[in-house]
Structures are given as C-alpha cells and as structure tokens.
Design an enzyme around this catalytic site. Sequence first.
Site, mmCIF file in Angstrom:
data_model
loop_
_atom_site.group_PDB
_atom_site.id
_atom_site.type_symbol
_atom_site.label_atom_id
_atom_site.label_comp_id
_atom_site.label_asym_id
_atom_site.label_seq_id
_atom_site.Cartn_x
_atom_site.Cartn_y
_atom_site.Cartn_z
ATOM 1 N N THR A 155 0.976 -1.045 -0.020
ATOM 2 C CA THR A 155 -0.011 -0.097 0.017
ATOM 3 C C THR A 155 0.868 1.243 -0.030
ATOM 4 O O THR A 155 2.040 1.131 0.528
ATOM 5 C CB THR A 155 -0.975 -0.079 1.173
ATOM 6 O OG1 THR A 155 -0.053 0.166 2.370
ATOM 7 C CG2 THR A 155 -1.704 -1.243 1.277
ATOM 8 N N HIS A 156 0.426 2.212 -0.722
ATOM 9 C CA HIS A 156 1.175 3.223 -0.704
ATOM 10 C C HIS A 156 2.730 3.078 -1.567
ATOM 11 O O HIS A 156 3.764 3.827 -1.391
ATOM 12 C CB HIS A 156 1.798 4.115 0.554
ATOM 13 C CG HIS A 156 0.653 4.466 1.415
ATOM 14 N ND1 HIS A 156 -0.067 5.725 1.290
ATOM 15 C CD2 HIS A 156 -0.073 3.673 2.167
ATOM 16 C CE1 HIS A 156 -1.319 5.704 2.360
ATOM 17 N NE2 HIS A 156 -1.285 4.445 2.649
ATOM 18 N N SER A 277 17.615 -1.618 -26.881
ATOM 19 C CA SER A 277 18.158 -0.092 -27.209
ATOM 20 C C SER A 277 19.013 -0.317 -28.239
ATOM 21 O O SER A 277 19.746 -1.073 -28.577
ATOM 22 C CB SER A 277 18.577 0.098 -25.914
ATOM 23 O OG SER A 277 19.730 1.278 -26.028
ATOM 24 N N LYS A 283 19.940 -3.234 -22.470
ATOM 25 C CA LYS A 283 18.687 -3.070 -22.286
ATOM 26 C C LYS A 283 17.484 -4.097 -22.952
ATOM 27 O O LYS A 283 17.632 -4.566 -23.965
ATOM 28 C CB LYS A 283 18.203 -1.743 -22.937
ATOM 29 C CG LYS A 283 18.979 -0.518 -22.379
ATOM 30 C CD LYS A 283 18.587 -0.387 -20.909
ATOM 31 C CE LYS A 283 16.764 0.153 -20.611
ATOM 32 N NZ LYS A 283 16.893 1.354 -21.013
ATOM 33 N N GLU A 290 4.189 -0.365 -21.527
ATOM 34 C CA GLU A 290 4.331 0.922 -21.648
ATOM 35 C C GLU A 290 3.212 1.747 -22.602
ATOM 36 O O GLU A 290 2.716 2.608 -22.434
ATOM 37 C CB GLU A 290 5.749 1.482 -22.043
ATOM 38 C CG GLU A 290 6.826 1.426 -21.089
ATOM 39 C CD GLU A 290 8.175 1.871 -21.423
ATOM 40 O OE1 GLU A 290 8.696 2.447 -20.919
ATOM 41 O OE2 GLU A 290 8.778 1.003 -22.344
ATOM 42 N N TYR A 317 -30.772 16.169 -35.594
ATOM 43 C CA TYR A 317 -29.256 15.997 -36.130
ATOM 44 C C TYR A 317 -28.853 17.492 -36.489
ATOM 45 O O TYR A 317 -29.161 18.234 -36.918
ATOM 46 C CB TYR A 317 -29.468 15.282 -37.551
ATOM 47 C CG TYR A 317 -28.149 15.079 -38.193
ATOM 48 C CD1 TYR A 317 -27.142 14.030 -37.791
ATOM 49 C CD2 TYR A 317 -27.632 16.016 -39.127
ATOM 50 C CE1 TYR A 317 -25.845 13.840 -38.337
ATOM 51 C CE2 TYR A 317 -26.139 15.679 -39.531
ATOM 52 C CZ TYR A 317 -25.515 14.688 -39.313
ATOM 53 O OH TYR A 317 -24.305 14.636 -39.728
ATOM 54 N N LYS A 325 -17.291 9.732 -35.021
ATOM 55 C CA LYS A 325 -17.121 8.335 -35.688
ATOM 56 C C LYS A 325 -15.602 8.025 -35.609
ATOM 57 O O LYS A 325 -15.083 7.022 -35.132
ATOM 58 C CB LYS A 325 -17.309 8.384 -37.474
ATOM 59 C CG LYS A 325 -18.894 8.363 -37.646
ATOM 60 C CD LYS A 325 -18.937 8.417 -38.952
ATOM 61 C CE LYS A 325 -20.586 8.652 -39.196
ATOM 62 N NZ LYS A 325 -21.013 9.972 -38.610
HETATM 63 N N1 ARG Z 1 -22.023 11.836 -42.968
HETATM 64 C C1 ARG Z 1 -23.239 12.304 -41.835
HETATM 65 C C2 ARG Z 1 -22.314 11.811 -40.429
HETATM 66 O O1 ARG Z 1 -21.757 11.035 -40.402
HETATM 67 C C3 ARG Z 1 -24.383 11.506 -42.511
HETATM 68 C C4 ARG Z 1 -25.479 12.271 -42.091
HETATM 69 C C5 ARG Z 1 -25.594 13.537 -42.663
HETATM 70 N N2 ARG Z 1 -26.977 14.040 -42.409
HETATM 71 C C6 ARG Z 1 -27.265 15.358 -42.737
HETATM 72 N N3 ARG Z 1 -28.291 15.872 -42.715
HETATM 73 N N4 ARG Z 1 -26.178 16.045 -43.373
HETATM 74 O O2 ARG Z 1 -22.964 12.316 -39.566
#
Ligand code: ARG
Length: 460
Positions: A155-156, A277, A283, A290, A317, A325
Amino acid sequence: MSKLWGGRFTKETNKLVEEFTASITFDQHLAAEDIQGSLAHVQMLVESAIISAEDGEQIKAGLTKILAQLHAGLLEFDVAHEDIHMNVEKLLLAEIGPVGGKLHTGRSRNDQVATDMHLYLKNKISGLIALLVAVQNSIVTQAKNNLETIMPGYTHLQRAQPISFAHHLMAYFWMLQRDKERLHDSLARVDILPLGAGALAGTTFPIDRQRTAELLGFSQVYPNSMDAVSDRDFIIEFLSNASILMMHVSRLSEELIIWSSQEFQFVELDDSFCTGSSIMPQKKNPDVPELLRAKTGRVYGNLMGLLTVLKGLPLAYNKDMQEDKEGMFDTVKTVEGTLALLAPLLATMQVRTDKMAKATREDYSNATDIADYLSKKGLPFRDAHAVIGQIVLYAIKEQKYLLDLKLDEYQRFSTLFCDDIYEILQPLATVKSRNSYGGTAPAQITEQIKLAEQKLDARL
Ligand code: ARG
C-alpha cells in the site's frame, strides 16, 4: 459529378468545403453496415407495398453486387459524394439505373447513419468481449500456477503484508469482469433501431419499423424519432466503458513495468514481447506495457472529445455529429489491439518466485501478524500495535528482520511472546492465515478461482 442533393443549388460546392465536410475518408468503415441496413430497408419497403417487388429485387441485386465488390476490395469511393451513404447510393444508381433512387424512400441519412453506428458497435462489442475473456483466461492460468507464490503486498507502494501472487493477479480478473459486464449491459442500449425515424419527425410512408428491426436483428426500435437521430449516448457509453477498461489495463501495465525492473525482478516478460535499445546493449525494454499505459490517453481523449461535441447540440441532427466516428473507430482499434496483446503477454510472463520470496523475507511486512498474535492472547489490538511498532523500530536499529530476533528480545517487549511466534512469522504461514472470505490464503484463492471459472463457463 452532380450531388444527390444538388436540386436547389445554383453553384458548385467549393472544393475546400467539399473536402472539409466529407466523411467518406473515415466512414467507409461503415460500408458493410450501410449496405446491410439498406437491404433490410428495401425488403421492408416491398413488404409494406411502398415499392414494387420487381423494383425491390433490382435494388437488392444491385446492393448485393456492391457488397461483393466491397469484400473483394474493388470499391472506389469519391469525396465528391461526401459520405458512405451517398457513395453507396451513387454506386447503386450506376449499377441499376434510376430505379436505385427508390431505395431512399421513407428514410434519411440521419436515421441511416445512426443505424450504421448501432450495427457496427453491436458487432464490435461482442468481439471485444471475446478478446477480454482471453485475457481473463491468461490471468486464471497464471493464478493457478502461483497459488503459493509469496510476494510483498503493497500500500502506498510500501511493503504492507505478504500476499499470494495469484491473489494480486486475480484482482485484475475481477476488474476485467466488471468491464465485461459493463460491455454486456451496454448492448441493451446499442441493440435498438433508429431507422424509420426519417430526418427527425418520422415519415409519411406506411413503413414497418418493427419489421426492419427484425430483419436487422435489433430487439427494439426507438420510440421517439427525434431521440433516434440525436442519440449518441450508446457511443459515449462505449467510450466510457472502454476508458474504464483501459484504466485497468494501464494499472496492470504499470505493475508489469515496475515488476520487470532491475529493482524488483518479480517477473520477466518474454523476449518476444520486449524490445532493445539502439545504444545500450544490455537493455530489454517493456515497450508493450508502456504503450498500453499510454494508449489509455487516446481513449480518454476520444471520450472527452465526443462528450464535448454533444454538450451544446440542439435537437435533432447537427453536422457536428459526424465527429462521432473517428474516435469510436480509433477506440475499437486501440482496445482490440490492447486486449489481443495482453493475453499472450500475461501467458508468456515468467514469474520469479525466488525474487519474490527473497523480497518477502527481507522486510517487515509480517508485523501485523505479530500484532494479531498478541491481541489473540488478550492484549487489545491498539496496544499490540504500539508494542510491535517499538519492536520494528528496535529491529531496524539492530539491522535485523522480525524472524531474526531472539525470543528474549521479543519478551523484553511483552511477556506474552512464546516460541510459536516464529511459525506465525513465516511468509507462507502469514499468507495462509489470512483465510477470511476473499482473503489471500490459498484456500480462499482457490474458491475465488472457482467462482471466476463459473463466470467464464456461463459466459457471464
Ligand atoms: N456523414 C453524416 C454523418 O456522419 C451523415 C448524416 C448526414 N446528414 C445530414 N443531414 N447532413 O453524420
């Protein structure tokens, strides 16, 4: 090349804008899911008598051909078509002509992209769970081989009490178990279909969302079309689960790095998992743990990035959401790579039982055991603690360990001491005596491993 949405425009899109707003460079990862979603959508359109069976057949044949080309690595995408959805639609139009234009009936890219992401994550999370189980199996195997491998517990980062190495390893089993349970649990919120929400408000066509869900293997549909296209919680939840998982991996990596140092020498990582290394010939560097420790940072970054993207967005949206993404793809790739390495890294690790045993002999980590000894003989624990504190101070001054002190030296501090103290102070005995439920005694660890194996067998 004309835009699918070009009707109301009088000018060509600025080239920089075209590149800046396009997502095809990264959302092409969703090509298979996009086509899968379209195949189900068109089937539903036919069954709901929204398009004819002949048109449906043509569209399905076109999509199937495009999918085969994708798998064969033959598809070429064009940044002028902005994203994967419009690229696929353009390819379909080129393949089967204007009838391909009927595919987008009753849907929008907004519900389409959300559907692709749900399909993608659902599949990836199941894959990650399988990789995580492989790491858990490596841990259990090492633990079974090291039930009576005694090491100092810390611990510590100060020596605290002797423990079994198996117990230390199994702590990581349970962390990963929680990670796995979180991933399993999150599937309930990934397994829900947005398609049919339209742009935001639903559609004038008599679509059958339940049917699309059934065709795609989703168990639910979003009950609110605006939520369906605006929700990215399922991605945030994934990134957050991945962050916790990586935090655990990072802690384990840190220990592997410390343990494999010259100062500790508790473990030896396999040569095939280390690097050298370019200047220092002696090494052997623990690059893998890491990097695992470091990669935690990018996963946290992806989580913070998406939380920040979403925090000010009005419904429904917004183009901002396209930024959901890359962090998700990067996280999937990072966690996949991490878990795939961690399983063999642990499986091939050599445990230096001799070094661990030596470390345990040369410290005061059995001090609590003497305090427990005196308190079992009637001395209140607090007083026993004070007595042992003085004994440790004395031993340090005499440059001795607790097992080296003579009985008369012990008896100077308390007349309750007898010969049996030496048995109690043996490292293995101290470990065996911590036999409370969940404790480090090998008997308890055996129970713990039994429970762990039950979970693994039941795929829990
Ligand atoms: N490429 C767009 C995205 O990844 C798809 C949806 C686009 N929709 C729009 N109304 N421009 O979000």
